[in-house]
Design a protein around this motif. Structure first.
Motif, PDB file in Angstrom:
ATOM      1  N   THR A  33       9.084   4.937  -9.384  1.00 24.93           N
ATOM      2  CA  THR A  33      10.067   4.321  -8.489  1.00 24.93           C
ATOM      3  C   THR A  33      10.431   2.997  -8.791  1.00 24.93           C
ATOM      4  N   ASP A  34       9.841   2.122  -9.508  1.00 24.36           N
ATOM      5  CA  ASP A  34      10.376   0.869 -10.168  1.00 24.36           C
ATOM      6  C   ASP A  34      11.468   1.525 -11.158  1.00 24.36           C
ATOM      7  N   ARG A  35      11.173   2.511 -11.867  1.00 21.98           N
ATOM      8  CA  ARG A  35      12.182   2.738 -12.746  1.00 21.98           C
ATOM      9  C   ARG A  35      13.509   3.226 -12.113  1.00 21.98           C
ATOM     10  N   GLU A  88      12.946  -8.850 -15.004  1.00 25.02           N
ATOM     11  CA  GLU A  88      11.628  -8.780 -14.426  1.00 25.02           C
ATOM     12  C   GLU A  88      11.384  -7.369 -14.149  1.00 25.02           C
ATOM     13  N   GLU A  89      12.100  -6.355 -13.863  1.00 25.46           N
ATOM     14  CA  GLU A  89      11.788  -4.879 -13.642  1.00 25.46           C
ATOM     15  C   GLU A  89      11.096  -4.360 -14.775  1.00 25.46           C
ATOM     16  N   ALA A  90      11.128  -4.604 -16.088  1.00 31.18           N
ATOM     17  CA  ALA A  90      10.716  -4.210 -17.128  1.00 31.18           C
ATOM     18  C   ALA A  90       9.047  -4.278 -17.139  1.00 31.18           C
ATOM     19  N   HIS A  91       8.682  -5.538 -16.459  1.00 26.07           N
ATOM     20  CA  HIS A  91       7.258  -5.759 -16.223  1.00 26.07           C
ATOM     21  C   HIS A  91       6.567  -4.812 -15.257  1.00 26.07           C
ATOM     22  N   HIS A  92       7.506  -4.336 -14.218  1.00 21.94           N
ATOM     23  CA  HIS A  92       6.988  -3.639 -13.316  1.00 21.94           C
ATOM     24  C   HIS A  92       6.694  -2.306 -13.780  1.00 21.94           C
ATOM     25  N   MET A  93       7.364  -1.898 -14.676  1.00 17.23           N
ATOM     26  CA  MET A  93       7.443  -0.424 -15.120  1.00 17.23           C
ATOM     27  C   MET A  93       6.173  -0.404 -16.036  1.00 17.23           C
ATOM     28  N   GLU A 148       7.902 -10.983  -7.301  1.00 20.01           N
ATOM     29  CA  GLU A 148       9.126 -10.834  -8.149  1.00 20.01           C
ATOM     30  C   GLU A 148       9.912  -9.740  -7.163  1.00 20.01           C
ATOM     31  N   GLU A 149       9.285  -8.804  -6.339  1.00 19.57           N
ATOM     32  CA  GLU A 149      10.056  -8.014  -5.606  1.00 19.57           C
ATOM     33  C   GLU A 149      10.667  -9.076  -4.256  1.00 19.57           C
ATOM     34  N   GLY A 150       9.799 -10.147  -4.295  1.00 20.75           N
ATOM     35  CA  GLY A 150      10.251 -11.190  -3.283  1.00 20.75           C
ATOM     36  C   GLY A 150      11.586 -11.871  -3.870  1.00 20.75           C
TER      37      GLY A 150
HETATM   38 FE   LIG Z   1      10.218  -3.670  -9.163  1.00 16.48          FE
END
Ligand SMILES: [Fe+2]
Ligand SMILES: [Fe+2]
Length: 474
Positions: free
Chosen positions: A211-213, A240-245, A150-152
């Motif tokens: 950091t993702d936050r 998508e960011e929600a899953h990273h956090m 997802e960062e990709g």
């Molecule tokens: Fe992220």
């Protein structure tokens, strides 16, 4: 080379009818895959990973689960749906229709904002590339790879904006995004925290939590932008960011859980003794909180910043949840309290609100982070362990802004450099802490099994059981 754009690059930007953009992506895509193979997760190209892929932005389309080899992942381009009525809702252009093309006078500033955001996305993949080799379970390995792909995709999102809206120099910037490398001495990533090593899974979980936050808060304020394509792109990235956090917060929580369970079981009262049980002791986790919190605060920039004021008045970058804030959305007559050091003392001064926007975004961020710490603290509380996690003072260990160059303890005491340094090893992870954590790390690939230092999650991914084969090795 012929690419079936509807298929290979799922998108909702009508790629098939945009010849210029097609040509630009045609050149860029093989370079992206080359970058992925060079600096993406090591020895992962043949793994079958149970991944979520976005194929559209509707409710059913953004989370399709199935086994994918990561180089075949369909990195797509998705913007939240267009609202033709959308107006700019803050700054000097308040009330004007949102821009569908880049306003000439803000072109270079906007490009810089997009490049800086875009640069963080591949950087974190580079920082995390070795972690698959020490994944504490298949579940965790899968989550790591999900974050990586997802960062990709977030890189694709920013590259889409550069190639579609910024012509030749946008295309050049898209190339540079694949050339810089995290931690490289000659050609590093743009922001400091993205050149730090992610050495082990504790660092990874802390990074994803802290950091993702920061990423969430930056994306949220760009999601307010008057430049509509940027706003819509960032809105979708936030899903998508929600899953990273989640990966970060639950990962740290599971390490805390395991440590507290063993401490309770073995009746250990000095938290430092937990290391005898082969888990990460809570004081060491606190040091990681201190480190990751402080380097992430630097990402918000100087508390007082004329750039931040310009981004706001020109309508390029709003505040977190701009629409929900009840004021005039111009802020010309407002002030905001900003902590700083004066004559060796920490004082809080009211400064013009426009120049304090970085500080305000940081304060919104800290509120959410504190909520996460409160949830972590319920774990020792439940198990009768007296230890509690605490955020260090905002002035602790800062390299950017009004605290840079000062030496502030986690409790907010201003001290001399030598005094501060004499405590450094108590406050921040030192080489011995890292080496100890390294010694706990080892790959666990039996479905349903977890490394000794971490508790299993409460539930699996996409309603699958915890012992599901989240990664297949053949
Ligand atoms: Fe992220
Ligand atoms: Fe991202």
């Amino acid at each position: 080379m012929n690419i079936d754009y509807g298929q290979l690059i799922p998108n909702n930007v009508d790629l098939a009818s945009d010849r210029t953009l097609q040509r630009a992506l045609e050149r860029w895509q093989p370079e992206f895959l080359g970058w992925w193979k060079d600096t993406g997760p090591v020895k992962s190209n043949d793994l079958q990973v149970y991944l979520r892929t976005a194929v559209s932005v509707d409710r059913d389309g953004w989370a399709n689960f199935g086994y994918v080899k990561m180089p075949d992942y369909r990195w797509g381009i998705f913007l939240n749906p267009n609202d033709p009525e959308r107006k700019i809702h803050f700054g000097d252009h308040k009330g004007e229709p949102a821009w569908q093309e880049v306003p000439g006078e803000y072109r270079s500033t906007l490009r810089r904002i997009i490049v800086t955001q875009g640069d963080t996305e591949p950087a974190s993949v580079e920082q995390q590339r070795l972690l698959g080799k020490t994944a504490p379970s298949l579940y965790d390995m899968r989550n790591l790879f999900q974050v990586n792909v997802e960062e990709g995709r977030h890189l694709w999102a920013m590259v889409y904006l550069l190639q579609r809206y910024f012509g030749r120099d946008g295309r050049e910037e898209a190339e540079y995004l694949l050339q810089r490398r995290s931690g490289d001495t000659n050609n590093p990533r743009i922001l400091g925290a993205f050149n730090e090593q992610t050495r082990h899974w504790i660092a990874f979980f802390m990074f994803a939590f802290f950091t993702d936050r920061d990423g969430k808060f930056q994306l949220s304020s760009l999601a307010e932008s008057g430049f509509d394509p940027l706003a819509r792109t960032c809105r979708f990235m936030l899903t998508e960011e929600a899953h990273h956090m989640f990966v970060g917060e639950s990962g740290v929580a599971r390490a805390i859980q395991r440590t507290c369970e063993l401490m309770a079981e073995h009746k250990i009262s000095d938290p430092r003794d937990a290391r005898k049980l082969g888990v990460v002791d809570l004081p060491t986790l606190q040091k990681f909180v201190n480190f990751h919190f402080s380097v992430t605060l630097d990402l918000f920039g100087s508390e007082i910043s004329s750039n931040a004021a310009t981004y706001y008045t020109t309508g390029l970058k709003g505040r977190y949840e701009e629409a929900k804030k009840a004021d005039d959305h111009e802020l010309k007559n407002d002030t905001y309290p900003v902590p700083q050091i004066e004559n060796g003392q920490i004082v809080v001064k009211d400064v013009p609100a426009l120049t304090a926007l970085n500080c305000r975004l940081r304060d919104d961020y800290i509120k959410e982070i504190q909520g996460g710490l409160d949830r972590w603290n319920r774990i020792p509380e439940k198990l009768g362990i007296p230890f509690r996690f605490k955020l260090p003072h905002v002035g602790f260990h800062r390299a950017i802004g009004s605290f840079a160059g000062h030496h502030v303890s986690p409790d907010g005491e201003v001290m001399t450099e030598s005094e501060w340094n004499s405590h450094r090893a108590e406050w921040m992870p030192n080489e011995e802490d890292h080496a100890y954590i390294d010694s706990l790390m080892g790959q666990v690939i039996e479905p349903g099994k977890f490394a000794n230092w971490i508790a299993p999650p409460a539930r699996g991914i996409n309603s699958q059981p915890i012992d599901f084969e989240y990664v297949r090795f053949n």
